[in-house]
Design an enzyme around this catalytic site. Structure first.
Site, short mmCIF file in Angstrom:
data_model
loop_
_atom_site.label_atom_id
_atom_site.label_comp_id
_atom_site.label_asym_id
_atom_site.label_seq_id
_atom_site.Cartn_x
_atom_site.Cartn_y
_atom_site.Cartn_z
CG ASN A 224 -62.43 68.21 99.41
OD1 ASN A 224 -61.38 68.69 98.59
ND2 ASN A 224 -63.47 68.88 99.58
CB THR B 257 -26.23 68.14 137.26
OG1 THR B 257 -25.56 68.40 138.19
CG2 THR B 257 -26.95 66.53 137.54
CE LYS C 215 -11.83 72.77 113.29
NZ LYS C 215 -12.68 73.82 113.49
CG ASN D 189 -14.64 70.74 111.50
OD1 ASN D 189 -14.00 70.88 112.73
ND2 ASN D 189 -14.75 71.41 110.71
CD GLU E 75 -20.54 71.34 113.92
OE1 GLU E 75 -20.59 72.17 114.21
OE2 GLU E 75 -19.99 70.41 113.13
CD GLN F 78 -52.23 72.40 96.90
OE1 GLN F 78 -53.17 71.94 96.32
NE2 GLN F 78 -51.46 73.31 96.36
CE LYS G 261 -51.45 66.93 99.72
NZ LYS G 261 -52.09 68.08 100.42
#
Ligand code: ARG
Length: 458
Positions: A110, A155, A283, A285, A290, A322, A325
């Site tokens: 512990n 804005t 494309k 991207n 993202e 535990q 983690k």
């Protein structure tokens, strides 16, 4: 296999439980810290005459052998031994015999796991601090390079007032500056030693917690043994700081995504940091941005996950803990890679400066400057706002911009308007007219760069 805690058991552990309860598959990454903690503990046991010099030497030698084996990938981590602590202890006993069996004197898993985690976090959070500083520097350098680049500030995602791109970039630098300070604060609370707290109540043996704390570079031994083994607030601190960092990274990513659209076309993403479509040949991207935006959700989840795990636990240690983690490791990994990717990508982005400036035209982006002009002529702001509003409406109906209006037309709205008004109605004029502290003027931006550089040095 007989467990190190097997004395009071008549039967072995069910295989299903072994699989269910093991943490070695993920806590093996604490091996270095576990060995470091054990070295300090063994030295203390010797200093306090709890073990002999010979036993200390055997323990240290065994630990070094284990360290070497792990580094070389030769160490066999065993699921039956549950976690990193028992894997290393068992291997030590095999190497150092009865001396190895003395290492766990006045220690429990512990306080051991709490010690390992704190050592691990001290290192990892320092790495995060460095990475965050790196991103800040990148933003400051970019701001410096774009000290003359003008763009619309928004804005409600509606064009609002012209700003310097540098000012916009520095807004992010300041966010990351606070994130960095937040992490530094977290280190103070991480850097305290639970070692020697034992299972929960301390030990009846003459251990020296101050010694192990010093040996491991901790600020102090945690004053309450129950607190030392039972709280994970220092982990939550890091999970929160990580979540906040990701929120800032995600907003920056969102702007990168938006600015790279054909509709905005403020930036061109580097090929190196873009991906194509498997079907649509045209494309390009913005996947890294993202992904950062997407991963932010998981990092938020990690914080909520541990807060929820902890909320109902009676003192002191419970096995539920535990579960600290996996979210922690995931947050550390995700935030680190996100910081690395964006810091490497940013300097390679091409800013379409002409297009940014062009976007300032139309949309009456300097209307507020006209209102403030009238205030300087003695008109009350509410009245100035009303007059300017009427001018804007007039322009909208005529399909013109304010600067298209003649002075005669402008004077129809207020005789306080003179020829000099045109100067403040351009985006450049608007920006340079800003004199308040922290505004978008070039002077203010330069001051911000200075302040940030100073903090980054300190
Ligand atoms: N693997 C455990 C954890 O990560 C270590 C502590 C186990 N302590 C215990 N009393 N079973 O929390």
């Amino acid at each position: 296999m007989k467990k190190p805690w097997g004395g009071r058991f008549k039967e072995g552990t069910a295989k299903t439980l072994e699989e269910f309860s093991q943490s070695i598959s993920f806590d093996k990454r604490l091996w270095q810290e576990d060995i470091e903690g054990s070295r300090a503990h063994a030295k203390m046991l010797y200093k306090q005459a709890i073990i002999t010099e010979k036993e200390l030497k055997q323990i240290l030698k065994g630990l070094s052998e284990i360290e070497k084996e792990i580094k070389e990938g030769k160490f066999e981590f065993k699921e039956e031994l549950e976690d990193i602590h028992m894997n290393i202890e068992k291997a030590l006993i095999e190497k150092a015999g009865s001396a190895g069996a003395k290492l766990h004197t006045a220690r429990s898993r512990n306080d051991q796991v709490a010690t390992d985690l704190r050592l691990y976090l001290r290192k990892k959070v320092n790495e995060l601090i460095e990475l965050t500083a790196g991103l800040e520097k990148t933003l400051v350098n970019l701001a410096e390079k774009n000290i003359d680049t003008i763009m619309p500030g928004y804005t409600h995602l509606q064009k609002a007032q012209p700003v310097l791109l540098a000012h916009h970039l520095l807004a992010y630098a300041w966010m990351f500056e606070r994130d960095r300070q937040r992490l530094k604060e977290a280190i103070k609370r991480i850097n305290q030693s639970p070692l020697g707290a034992g299972a929960l109540s301390g030990s009846s043996l003459p251990i020296d917690r101050l010694f192990t704390a010093k040996e491991l570079g901790f600020e102090l031994p945690i004053p309450n043994s129950m607190d030392a083994v039972s709280d994970r607030d220092f982990v939550c601190d890091v999970l929160f700081s990580g979540a906040m960092l990701m929120m800032h990274l995600s907003r920056l990513s969102e702007e990168i995504i938006l600015w790279a659209t054909d509709e905005f076309k403020f930036i061109e993403l580097p090929d190196r940091f873009s991906t194509g479509s498997s079907m649509m040949p045209q494309k390009k991207n913005p996947d890294p941005a993202e992904l950062i935006r997407g991963k932010t959700g998981r990092v938020y989840g990690n914080l909520i996950s541990l807060l929820t795990t902890m909320k109902g636990l009676p003192l002191t240690y419970n096995r539920d803990m535990q579960e600290d983690k996996e979210p922690l490791f995931d947050t550390i990994d995700t935030v680190s890679t996100s910081l690395r990717v964006i810091t490497e990508m940013l300097p390679e982005i091409k800013f379409h400066k002409d297009r940014m400036k062009e976007a300032c035209h139309g949309g009456y982006i300097t209307a507020t400057d006209l209102a403030e002009y009238l205030v300087r002529q003695g008109v009350a702001f509410r009245i100035a706002h009303e007059i300017t509003g009427k001018i804007v409406l007039y322009c909208i109906e005529k399909g013109q911009s304010i600067t298209d209006l003649s002075i005669k037309e402008l004077k129809n709205f207020s005789d306080k308007i003179d020829e000099d008004v045109y100067g403040i109605l351009t985006p450049e004029g608007s920006i340079e007219a800003k004199i308040s502290y922290g505004s978008t003027s070039k002077k203010s931006v330069k001051e911000q760069i200075k302040l940030l550089r100073k903090s980054l040095k300190g």
